[in-house]
Motif scaffolding. Structure first.
Motif, PDB file in Angstrom:
ATOM      1  N   PHE A  92      44.491  14.560 -29.908  1.00 60.41           N
ATOM      2  CA  PHE A  92      43.711  13.915 -30.860  1.00 60.41           C
ATOM      3  C   PHE A  92      43.752  14.633 -32.248  1.00 60.41           C
ATOM      4  O   PHE A  92      43.105  14.241 -33.262  1.00 60.41           O
ATOM      5  CB  PHE A  92      42.198  13.801 -30.407  1.00 60.41           C
ATOM      6  N   GLY A  93      44.741  15.486 -32.341  1.00 59.32           N
ATOM      7  CA  GLY A  93      44.950  16.112 -33.702  1.00 59.32           C
ATOM      8  C   GLY A  93      43.634  16.984 -34.325  1.00 59.32           C
ATOM      9  O   GLY A  93      43.601  17.434 -35.365  1.00 59.32           O
ATOM     10  N   TRP A  94      43.069  17.492 -33.284  1.00 59.54           N
ATOM     11  CA  TRP A  94      41.789  18.499 -33.562  1.00 59.54           C
ATOM     12  C   TRP A  94      42.460  19.727 -33.710  1.00 59.54           C
ATOM     13  O   TRP A  94      42.454  20.544 -32.725  1.00 59.54           O
ATOM     14  CB  TRP A  94      40.706  18.184 -32.571  1.00 59.54           C
ATOM     15  N   THR A  95      42.725  20.408 -34.892  1.00 61.25           N
ATOM     16  CA  THR A  95      43.224  21.685 -34.761  1.00 61.25           C
ATOM     17  C   THR A  95      42.124  22.598 -35.435  1.00 61.25           C
ATOM     18  O   THR A  95      42.459  23.951 -35.560  1.00 61.25           O
ATOM     19  CB  THR A  95      44.413  21.672 -35.934  1.00 61.25           C
ATOM     20  N   HIS A 149      31.778   9.123 -17.218  1.00 59.56           N
ATOM     21  CA  HIS A 149      32.995   8.290 -16.545  1.00 59.56           C
ATOM     22  C   HIS A 149      34.160   9.132 -16.616  1.00 59.56           C
ATOM     23  O   HIS A 149      34.359   9.899 -17.531  1.00 59.56           O
ATOM     24  CB  HIS A 149      33.361   7.050 -17.361  1.00 59.56           C
ATOM     25  N   THR A 150      35.162   8.831 -15.691  1.00 62.48           N
ATOM     26  CA  THR A 150      36.508   9.474 -15.666  1.00 62.48           C
ATOM     27  C   THR A 150      37.348   8.582 -16.485  1.00 62.48           C
ATOM     28  O   THR A 150      37.456   7.528 -16.287  1.00 62.48           O
ATOM     29  CB  THR A 150      36.819   9.497 -14.354  1.00 62.48           C
ATOM     30  N   ASP A 152      43.171   7.300 -20.766  1.00 59.47           N
ATOM     31  CA  ASP A 152      43.012   5.824 -21.087  1.00 59.47           C
ATOM     32  C   ASP A 152      41.818   5.774 -22.058  1.00 59.47           C
ATOM     33  O   ASP A 152      40.687   5.705 -22.110  1.00 59.47           O
ATOM     34  CB  ASP A 152      42.375   5.102 -19.826  1.00 59.47           C
ATOM     35  N   GLU A 153      42.575   5.866 -23.541  1.00 58.37           N
ATOM     36  CA  GLU A 153      41.686   6.009 -24.648  1.00 58.37           C
ATOM     37  C   GLU A 153      40.792   4.734 -25.042  1.00 58.37           C
ATOM     38  O   GLU A 153      39.819   5.015 -25.688  1.00 58.37           O
ATOM     39  CB  GLU A 153      42.711   6.328 -25.760  1.00 58.37           C
ATOM     40  N   ASP A 154      41.329   3.442 -24.403  1.00 57.73           N
ATOM     41  CA  ASP A 154      40.398   2.440 -24.628  1.00 57.73           C
ATOM     42  C   ASP A 154      39.217   2.450 -23.791  1.00 57.73           C
ATOM     43  O   ASP A 154      38.060   1.939 -24.147  1.00 57.73           O
ATOM     44  CB  ASP A 154      41.171   1.206 -24.021  1.00 57.73           C
ATOM     45  N   LYS A 155      38.851   3.488 -22.870  1.00 60.17           N
ATOM     46  CA  LYS A 155      37.768   3.590 -22.039  1.00 60.17           C
ATOM     47  C   LYS A 155      36.821   4.626 -22.665  1.00 60.17           C
ATOM     48  O   LYS A 155      35.843   4.681 -22.050  1.00 60.17           O
ATOM     49  CB  LYS A 155      38.186   3.856 -20.567  1.00 60.17           C
ATOM     50  N   ILE A 156      37.190   5.408 -23.627  1.00 58.46           N
ATOM     51  CA  ILE A 156      36.361   6.497 -24.283  1.00 58.46           C
ATOM     52  C   ILE A 156      35.243   5.936 -25.139  1.00 58.46           C
ATOM     53  O   ILE A 156      35.665   5.168 -26.117  1.00 58.46           O
ATOM     54  CB  ILE A 156      37.393   7.424 -24.937  1.00 58.46           C
ATOM     55  N   ASN A 191      33.431   4.294 -34.313  1.00 58.95           N
ATOM     56  CA  ASN A 191      33.739   3.922 -32.938  1.00 58.95           C
ATOM     57  C   ASN A 191      35.171   4.741 -32.402  1.00 58.95           C
ATOM     58  O   ASN A 191      36.041   4.024 -31.939  1.00 58.95           O
ATOM     59  CB  ASN A 191      33.766   2.568 -32.816  1.00 58.95           C
ATOM     60  N   GLY A 192      35.451   5.738 -33.358  1.00 53.00           N
ATOM     61  CA  GLY A 192      36.820   6.213 -32.914  1.00 53.00           C
ATOM     62  C   GLY A 192      36.734   7.797 -32.999  1.00 53.00           C
ATOM     63  O   GLY A 192      35.558   8.175 -33.567  1.00 53.00           O
ATOM     64  N   PRO A 193      37.604   8.597 -32.927  1.00 53.65           N
ATOM     65  CA  PRO A 193      37.551   9.949 -32.912  1.00 53.65           C
ATOM     66  C   PRO A 193      37.625  10.512 -34.264  1.00 53.65           C
ATOM     67  O   PRO A 193      38.179   9.808 -35.168  1.00 53.65           O
ATOM     68  CB  PRO A 193      39.055  10.456 -32.237  1.00 53.65           C
ATOM     69  N   LEU A 194      36.858  11.513 -34.552  1.00 51.10           N
ATOM     70  CA  LEU A 194      36.652  12.065 -35.782  1.00 51.10           C
ATOM     71  C   LEU A 194      37.912  13.174 -36.203  1.00 51.10           C
ATOM     72  O   LEU A 194      38.715  13.209 -35.209  1.00 51.10           O
ATOM     73  CB  LEU A 194      35.571  13.027 -35.868  1.00 51.10           C
TER      74      LEU A 194
END
Length: 828
Positions: free
Chosen positions: A174-177, A453-454, A471-475, A482-485
């Motif tokens: 996810f590019g979290w550095t 959830h897995t 499966d990013e659609d299930k996260i 509604n997406g990653p920071l």
């Protein structure tokens, strides 16, 4: 809990959260410590071991004719209690002497547990001395992979070295550095934090802050740590901790209302039911974590729901479960068949949803199951050994009646089987299990609660590029978008730039500096720029190398067109003058100025104008060789013709005096032609020697301009070029001096005046040429040389022939012998 058998397996479980030690007194017998806060999930793990042992005893293909027993102890999450339990397992706690025979609890041949890393380190350090095998189902500290310090330690859960690597892969995905790190102050947290630092730095990330949770849950320290989380610019928080350490931190997070953070959970709390409450949804909802591989165990739930209470003292763990679960109270005099009647809620066990009865997410319990079966398979391989083919001294096998724990270690290291769920179980050379994790996500439910959830899997045995499957659609993301920071200290450097670390800051805090000219970076976040090959240059965006621009004086550019036009114009002027002189060749003006040398001079000047064309266009070998030779020979021919003309004028003047009447015999037509040819032949010799020894050739000059190639003709030999120019200069200087001294001769039509002026122009041009040529870069040096050729040629043409053409064309009345001799009548 215990059950006797032919061979005994030991077990250590965290059935209680807390242990209480009575006050020490040296005036009475010390009281035993007792435990509080019963843990249903850990009791399920203990019952899973009971179930596995009973299942193995029923299996005719595994350990036939051998009955396994078990001795299970509660460690109460306390090292002292755990260590005491381990020593009791390997040595026994009671001895009864009867008829001279000693009897008591038989020592165990292997231990399942302990779940804690710190406990496992201490216990394995001692058990390893006697090679007693210990198979942990939850201790993950990477330090336990040291085979020299823990020679008999195994585990069915992957090491923290794999855990931290798996978490780093999620961060990288996810590019979290730019991440924060929280870890517990124990062996598990400290070693995991150390390993995590290395894994994060491996993919270019860095830790913004690293905080240790205090052992004593000091409120002031916890409050300070939460303050760091709330004020830090990082939005991702990674936590390596157990529930006991983490609970005060979570409570403080709620109190300070720290939201908008992406939590990354280690396997120790990624599936913990303690935090799955509606109250924590705004704070911990959307948490990502890795968990122990989930498994399924057939008929385990049936076993769990049919565990009956009893009043046997050795099974007080079971008694406590019933007391905690349904408030049962047992009296020792009650018969076992009547015990169940005292538990009013016994019949409700199947309908009660607790961490004990829930088998939908078997993770630590599944590892317990694999640990028991690993010991059983090792024992089975040991007992199937054929005499004379054994692995021990003299190819012997282990004796069942004198079985030693170290015998089992050998076979345990080589165990290899597949569970009914389909998972492969084996150990590497360090006793570690195959690294495989489930990626978990804490998702908000419609009733406001949290459910785990897995959403993916991390499998170190998978091919490269497929280790992490998500499966990013299930996260579920607990944020407004509604997406990653985004959590980076500095944005990625685009191609064409390089990273420059800021002094005194972590490596992922950097500035993006453009690559220098001639350097490129074609990847994001390049650490350094790459120098382009010699004949290439960086593109405007500095992201790729492109061929350098090849520069030469072209016929298509304005400068080349102008010089070409001037050259052709000069050649046309020469042709025009030549035609005029040819048509008026019998007139006095033409005849008086040595018409033959005049025609030769006009022809050589025309060659001078045309040779300038050889300097324009892409250099080739033949043009490089011809341009300087043609230039040198043409100008020597011109200057030598002028020199002979000057000498003839001086000779004519001297012949008019009595003392010089014989002078003209040395300056006849043949002598004039011979002198011109001789002087020109010397230049031809110079050119031949130059071309034969060090011929000019095309050359890609990259010294003047870094960004382009100047395609020019290298002179080959500087000495040859200097000799060619020097010879022309010598002839021009002699001609200028002779003409200068003869300019005041009494002839009416004294041509030396025009020759003096023409040679002055010629010398001035070429004297100015040298510094201009040296200081001019690239194609402009060629342009300077062409300009010098054209300027000097035009100077000679105009200075010598313009006055004559003026008389021939505009004042033909002056083109008479009398006018030239100065005898024509003067107009009044």
């Amino acid at each position: 809990m215990q059950k006797n058998g032919d061979l005994i397996l030991g077990g250590l479980f965290e059935v209680h959260f807390l242990s209480v030690f009575p006050e020490l007194s040296f005036t009475s017998e010390p009281e035993q410590p007792y435990c509080e806060q019963f843990d249903m999930a850990s009791f399920q793990q203990a019952q899973t071991m009971v179930f596995a042992v009973e299942e193995i005893n029923r299996n005719p293909n595994l350990l036939p004719n051998i009955t396994l027993g078990y001795h299970l102890y509660d460690n109460c999450v306390k090292l002292g209690v755990a260590f005491r339990a381990a020593t009791a397992l390997v040595s026994g706690t009671e001895e009864l002497i009867s008829n001279g025979h000693c009897s008591g609890s038989p020592p165990v041949i292997g231990i399942v547990g302990d779940p804690g890393s710190t406990h496992s380190i201490a216990i394995s350090s001692v058990l390893g001395l006697f090679r007693v095998p210990m198979v942990s189902y939850f201790a993950t500290c990477s330090c336990l992979s040291n085979r020299h310090r823990y020679p008999s330690f195994f585990r069915t859960i992957p090491s923290d070295a794999f855990q931290t690597r798996a978490m780093a892969k999620i961060l990288h995905r996810f590019g979290w550095t730019w991440v924060g790190l929280i870890y517990s102050n124990d062996d598990y947290g400290i070693h995991a934090a150390h390993s995590f630092h290395q894994d994060v730095e491996h993919f270019g990330g860095c830790v913004a802050y690293s905080e240790v949770l205090p052992r004593d849950n000091n409120q002031e320290d916890v409050s300070r740590i939460v303050g760091v989380i709330g004020t830090s610019t990082t939005r991702v928080v990674v936590v390596f901790s157990t529930e006991a350490y983490l609970l005060p931190l979570v409570d403080e997070v709620v109190r300070q209302n720290v939201t908008g953070r992406q939590w990354i959970a280690s396997e120790a709390w990624a599936t913990s039911p303690v935090f799955l409450t509606p109250r924590l949804v705004p704070y911990l909802g959307g948490t990502l974590g890795i968990a122990i591989r989930r498994g399924e165990i057939a008929r385990l739930q049936e076993h769990l729901l049919h565990v009956l209470p009893d009043d046997k003292p050795e099974n007080n763990m079971l008694r406590i479960f019933w007391e905690e679960m349904f408030g049962c109270r047992f009296r020792k005099q009650e018969r076992e068949s009547e015990i169940a009647k005292l538990c009013t809620g016994y019949e409700n066990l199947a309908s009660t949803n607790t961490a004990y009865s829930d088998v939908s997410e078997l993770r630590p319990s599944y590892n317990v199951y694999k640990a028991v079966y690993a010991l059983a398979h090792a024992l089975d391989d040991l007992l199937r050994c054929k005499p004379g083919r054994g692995p021990f001294s003299g190819h012997s096998c282990a004796n069942f009646h004198n079985l030693q724990p170290w015998h089992l270690v050998y076979y345990l290291q080589r165990v290899n089987f597949t569970t009914t769920f389909g998972d492969h179980v084996s150990f590497d050379e360090n006793g570690d299990a195959l690294a495989i994790y489930d990626v978990m996500n804490w998702q908000r439910q419609s009733d406001g609660s949290i459910k785990v959830h897995t959403v993916g899997i991390v499998d170190e045995a998978a091919p490269n590029g497929k280790v992490l499957t998500l499966d990013e659609d299930k996260i579920f993301w607990n944020f407004e978008n509604n997406g990653p920071l985004r959590s980076v200290c500095s944005d990625s450097c685009p191609p064409g730039t390089r990273k420059a670390t800021r002094k005194g800051e972590p490596i992922c805090c950097f500035d993006c500096l453009p690559c220098a000219d001639g350097e490129i970076s074609n990847m994001t976040d390049s650490v350094e720029c790459t120098i382009c090959p010699e004949e290439f240059w960086s593109s405007p965006d500095k992201d790729r190398c492109v061929p350098k621009e090849v520069e030469f004086l072209s016929y298509k550019e304005p400068l080349g067109i102008s010089l070409t036009t001037a050259s052709l114009l000069g050649a046309c002027f020469c042709a025009g003058v030549l035609i005029v002189f040819a048509r008026h060749r019998h007139t006095p003006v033409v005849r008086a100025n040595n018409s033959e040398l005049s025609f030769l001079l006009l022809l050589s000047l025309k060659l001078c104008f045309l040779c300038a064309l050889l300097f324009i266009g892409r250099p080739q070998l033949w043009t490089c060789q011809l341009r300087h030779a043609a230039f040198g020979i043409s100008f020597v021919l011109s200057v030598s013709s002028i020199l002979v003309k000057t000498m003839v004028v001086i000779a004519v003047f001297k012949a008019s005096r009595p003392e010089g009447q014989g002078t003209m015999k040395w300056f006849g037509a043949s002598q004039q032609r011979g002198t011109v040819l001789a002087l020109t032949a010397l230049q031809v010799v110079i050119c031949v020697v130059w071309l034969a020894t060090a011929s000019p050739a095309p050359h890609k000059n990259m010294r003047h301009f870094s960004s382009k190639i100047v395609y020019e003709c290298a002179v080959g030999s500087v000495a040859g070029f200097a000799t060619l120019l020097g010879y022309i200069g010598l002839l021009a200087a002699i001609c200028f001096l002779l003409a200068f001294f003869a300019r005041k001769l009494p002839d009416t039509f004294n041509e030396t005046k025009f020759i003096t002026f023409s040679m002055f122009i010629f010398c001035a041009v070429w004297v100015a040429f040298v510094p201009a040529y040296v200081s001019s870069p690239g194609k402009y040096a060629v342009a300077v040389e062409i300009f010098a050729i054209l300027a000097s040629s035009f100077g000679l043409l105009l200075a010598i022939f313009a006055p004559k053409c003026y008389i021939i064309l505009l004042h033909p009345e002056k083109n008479t012998k009398k006018a030239i001799m100065g005898r024509a009548p003067q107009k009044k």
